[in-house]
Write a protein that holds these residues in place. Sequence first.
Motif, PDB file in Angstrom:
ATOM      1  N   ALA A 159      -1.705  -2.960 -20.345  1.00 10.52           N
ATOM      2  CA  ALA A 159      -1.999  -2.235 -19.428  1.00 10.52           C
ATOM      3  C   ALA A 159      -0.734  -1.314 -18.999  1.00 10.52           C
ATOM      4  O   ALA A 159       0.275  -1.771 -19.198  1.00 10.52           O
ATOM      5  N   ILE A 160      -1.174  -0.231 -18.575  1.00 12.33           N
ATOM      6  CA  ILE A 160      -0.205   0.766 -18.160  1.00 12.33           C
ATOM      7  C   ILE A 160      -0.338   0.781 -16.551  1.00 12.33           C
ATOM      8  O   ILE A 160      -1.576   0.871 -16.019  1.00 12.33           O
ATOM      9  N   ASN A 161       0.797   0.668 -15.950  1.00 15.58           N
ATOM     10  CA  ASN A 161       0.731   0.348 -14.414  1.00 15.58           C
ATOM     11  C   ASN A 161       1.834   1.355 -13.837  1.00 15.58           C
ATOM     12  O   ASN A 161       2.811   1.668 -14.242  1.00 15.58           O
ATOM     13  N   ALA A 162       1.319   1.969 -12.448  1.00 15.97           N
ATOM     14  CA  ALA A 162       2.147   2.569 -11.757  1.00 15.97           C
ATOM     15  C   ALA A 162       2.287   1.694 -10.385  1.00 15.97           C
ATOM     16  O   ALA A 162       1.317   1.361  -9.892  1.00 15.97           O
ATOM     17  N   CYS A 163       3.454   1.259  -9.918  1.00 16.66           N
ATOM     18  CA  CYS A 163       3.558   0.590  -8.687  1.00 16.66           C
ATOM     19  C   CYS A 163       4.722   1.202  -7.774  1.00 16.66           C
ATOM     20  O   CYS A 163       5.617   1.741  -8.391  1.00 16.66           O
ATOM     21  N   SER A 164       4.557   0.654  -6.722  1.00 19.69           N
ATOM     22  CA  SER A 164       5.603   1.002  -5.748  1.00 19.69           C
ATOM     23  C   SER A 164       5.703   0.208  -4.469  1.00 19.69           C
ATOM     24  O   SER A 164       4.834  -0.708  -4.035  1.00 19.69           O
ATOM     25  N   PHE A 165       6.934   0.026  -4.132  1.00 21.92           N
ATOM     26  CA  PHE A 165       7.483  -0.970  -3.175  1.00 21.92           C
ATOM     27  C   PHE A 165       7.747  -0.157  -1.503  1.00 21.92           C
ATOM     28  O   PHE A 165       7.876  -0.834  -0.655  1.00 21.92           O
ATOM     29  N   VAL A 166       7.421   1.174  -1.736  1.00 25.65           N
ATOM     30  CA  VAL A 166       7.754   1.937  -0.491  1.00 25.65           C
ATOM     31  C   VAL A 166       6.814   2.654  -0.270  1.00 25.65           C
ATOM     32  O   VAL A 166       6.377   3.407   0.895  1.00 25.65           O
ATOM     33  N   ALA A 167       5.778   3.057  -1.029  1.00 25.42           N
ATOM     34  CA  ALA A 167       4.580   4.086  -0.859  1.00 25.42           C
ATOM     35  C   ALA A 167       3.752   3.521   0.196  1.00 25.42           C
ATOM     36  O   ALA A 167       3.631   2.324   0.314  1.00 25.42           O
ATOM     37  N   GLU A 168       3.284   4.461   1.051  1.00 26.07           N
ATOM     38  CA  GLU A 168       2.304   4.169   2.194  1.00 26.07           C
ATOM     39  C   GLU A 168       1.092   4.790   1.991  1.00 26.07           C
ATOM     40  O   GLU A 168       0.140   3.962   1.512  1.00 26.07           O
ATOM     41  N   ASN A 169       0.810   5.972   2.449  1.00 25.17           N
ATOM     42  CA  ASN A 169      -0.391   6.358   2.218  1.00 25.17           C
ATOM     43  C   ASN A 169      -0.826   7.233   0.866  1.00 25.17           C
ATOM     44  O   ASN A 169      -0.427   8.343   0.746  1.00 25.17           O
ATOM     45  N   VAL A 170      -1.168   6.328   0.008  1.00 30.44           N
ATOM     46  CA  VAL A 170      -1.474   6.862  -1.191  1.00 30.44           C
ATOM     47  C   VAL A 170      -2.548   7.139  -1.659  1.00 30.44           C
ATOM     48  O   VAL A 170      -3.342   7.783  -2.840  1.00 30.44           O
ATOM     49  N   LEU A 171      -3.821   6.718  -0.701  1.00 28.68           N
ATOM     50  CA  LEU A 171      -5.164   7.000  -0.938  1.00 28.68           C
ATOM     51  C   LEU A 171      -5.472   8.475  -1.491  1.00 28.68           C
ATOM     52  O   LEU A 171      -6.335   8.698  -2.162  1.00 28.68           O
ATOM     53  N   PRO A 172      -4.961   9.355  -0.721  1.00 33.62           N
ATOM     54  CA  PRO A 172      -5.208  10.947  -0.934  1.00 33.62           C
ATOM     55  C   PRO A 172      -4.907  11.392  -2.450  1.00 33.62           C
ATOM     56  O   PRO A 172      -5.568  12.083  -3.342  1.00 33.62           O
ATOM     57  N   ALA A 173      -3.815  10.789  -3.154  1.00 33.37           N
ATOM     58  CA  ALA A 173      -3.368  10.792  -4.294  1.00 33.37           C
ATOM     59  C   ALA A 173      -3.848   9.945  -5.340  1.00 33.37           C
ATOM     60  O   ALA A 173      -3.726  10.297  -6.569  1.00 33.37           O
ATOM     61  N   ALA A 174      -4.589   9.117  -4.979  1.00 31.41           N
ATOM     62  CA  ALA A 174      -5.028   7.809  -5.875  1.00 31.41           C
ATOM     63  C   ALA A 174      -5.771   8.229  -6.971  1.00 31.41           C
ATOM     64  O   ALA A 174      -5.751   8.165  -8.055  1.00 31.41           O
ATOM     65  N   PRO A 175      -6.845   9.627  -6.934  1.00 31.74           N
ATOM     66  CA  PRO A 175      -7.811   9.984  -8.064  1.00 31.74           C
ATOM     67  C   PRO A 175      -6.884  10.730  -8.949  1.00 31.74           C
ATOM     68  O   PRO A 175      -6.940  10.244 -10.193  1.00 31.74           O
ATOM     69  N   LEU A 176      -5.868  11.451  -8.661  1.00 33.26           N
ATOM     70  CA  LEU A 176      -4.875  11.900  -9.561  1.00 33.26           C
ATOM     71  C   LEU A 176      -4.070  11.115 -10.157  1.00 33.26           C
ATOM     72  O   LEU A 176      -3.713  11.245 -11.565  1.00 33.26           O
ATOM     73  N   LEU A 177      -3.486  10.017  -9.501  1.00 33.56           N
ATOM     74  CA  LEU A 177      -2.660   9.150 -10.267  1.00 33.56           C
ATOM     75  C   LEU A 177      -3.521   8.201 -11.135  1.00 33.56           C
ATOM     76  O   LEU A 177      -2.811   8.172 -12.329  1.00 33.56           O
ATOM     77  N   MET A 178      -4.666   7.953 -10.821  1.00 39.16           N
ATOM     78  CA  MET A 178      -5.538   7.125 -11.701  1.00 39.16           C
ATOM     79  C   MET A 178      -5.834   7.787 -12.980  1.00 39.16           C
ATOM     80  O   MET A 178      -5.818   7.715 -14.142  1.00 39.16           O
ATOM     81  N   ASP A 179      -6.246   9.387 -12.930  1.00 37.17           N
ATOM     82  CA  ASP A 179      -6.445  10.059 -14.051  1.00 37.17           C
ATOM     83  C   ASP A 179      -5.171  10.384 -14.833  1.00 37.17           C
ATOM     84  O   ASP A 179      -5.143  10.178 -16.115  1.00 37.17           O
ATOM     85  N   ALA A 180      -3.997  10.215 -14.190  1.00 30.47           N
ATOM     86  CA  ALA A 180      -2.863  10.486 -15.233  1.00 30.47           C
ATOM     87  C   ALA A 180      -2.515   9.080 -15.937  1.00 30.47           C
ATOM     88  O   ALA A 180      -2.107   9.126 -16.970  1.00 30.47           O
TER      89      ALA A 180
END
Length: 305
Positions: A160-181
């Motif tokens: 699996a390829i993973n992007a993770c964060s322990f500081v990110a807050e409101n990621v939902l607006p960027a979620a489609p772009l992150l998932m596409d990447a």
Amino acid sequence: MGCAMTAAAARTCLSDSWARCSTNYNLDPSERWETQVLSQPELRFVSGRTQRLIQSALPEMQRLHTLVDPLDFTVMLADPTGIVLSRHTQRSNLSGCRRWRFQAGAVWDEANAGTNAIGTCLREERPVMVVHDQHWRLCFRKLTGMAVPVYNSIGELAGAINACSFVAENVLPAAPLLMDALQTTARRVEEKLFHDRFREDMILTLGPSTSSSAMLVALDRDGHIRGATHASRQHMNWPKGELSGLPALLPLLDSQEEPNFRRAEAQVIRSALGTVRGNVSAAARLLGVSRATLHRKIRALGLDH
């Protein structure tokens, strides 16, 4: 599965994971728990076993980290058991990565860590996003993670390829772009593994893909199928592992009636013609059919315009 996972499907995926945590794994969500980290000898052994995947993924993981770093995301590659093989992060996040075990050798399997992006992605074999209190364990509810499956050259789950964060807050607006990447990265890693394995064969595409697997097939000089990616195997109902005993690709596609096979047939012919710079005789030889048959298919599929 494509990146456009519906909200209902995402909820089902997470609720299924929570059910497994409660019933199958008997995990206590309130237990203070730290992710297991392999010893250096153990990690060397696992890394040696997955060296081809690590090497193929390295430049793509670096590219992905460049894209997601401004959002404070760390990028990790895990093997099929959830062991982290490599990590890319910015220097300022190193202490946080140590604290949260975002590091090579950390084990993020669902059966022990509970619902999390890597472990649940591997268990479900589909793209997964786990945000804050969607994690099963209370101690992980400051974390945000997304993960997609990556496949090897014979259609098997490689990790699996993973992007993770322990500081990110409101990621939902960027979620489609992150998932596409993430999915683009997984496809590029799979394509590298596939081209390396079948470098002596002709590689064609059955069509575009929006999932983490590209629809590629490898043909020998007689047009017989030598290999296929995970997405191609799903599309054609072929098994995982080594392929043998399959007929030439074009007659096989021609025997199917569904519209998606017609599209795949047209894409294969375009790919073959492109490979031989429009030489119909050479393309026919590659596809294992006669020149007259290929001419007929080109006209029937409207590819002569």
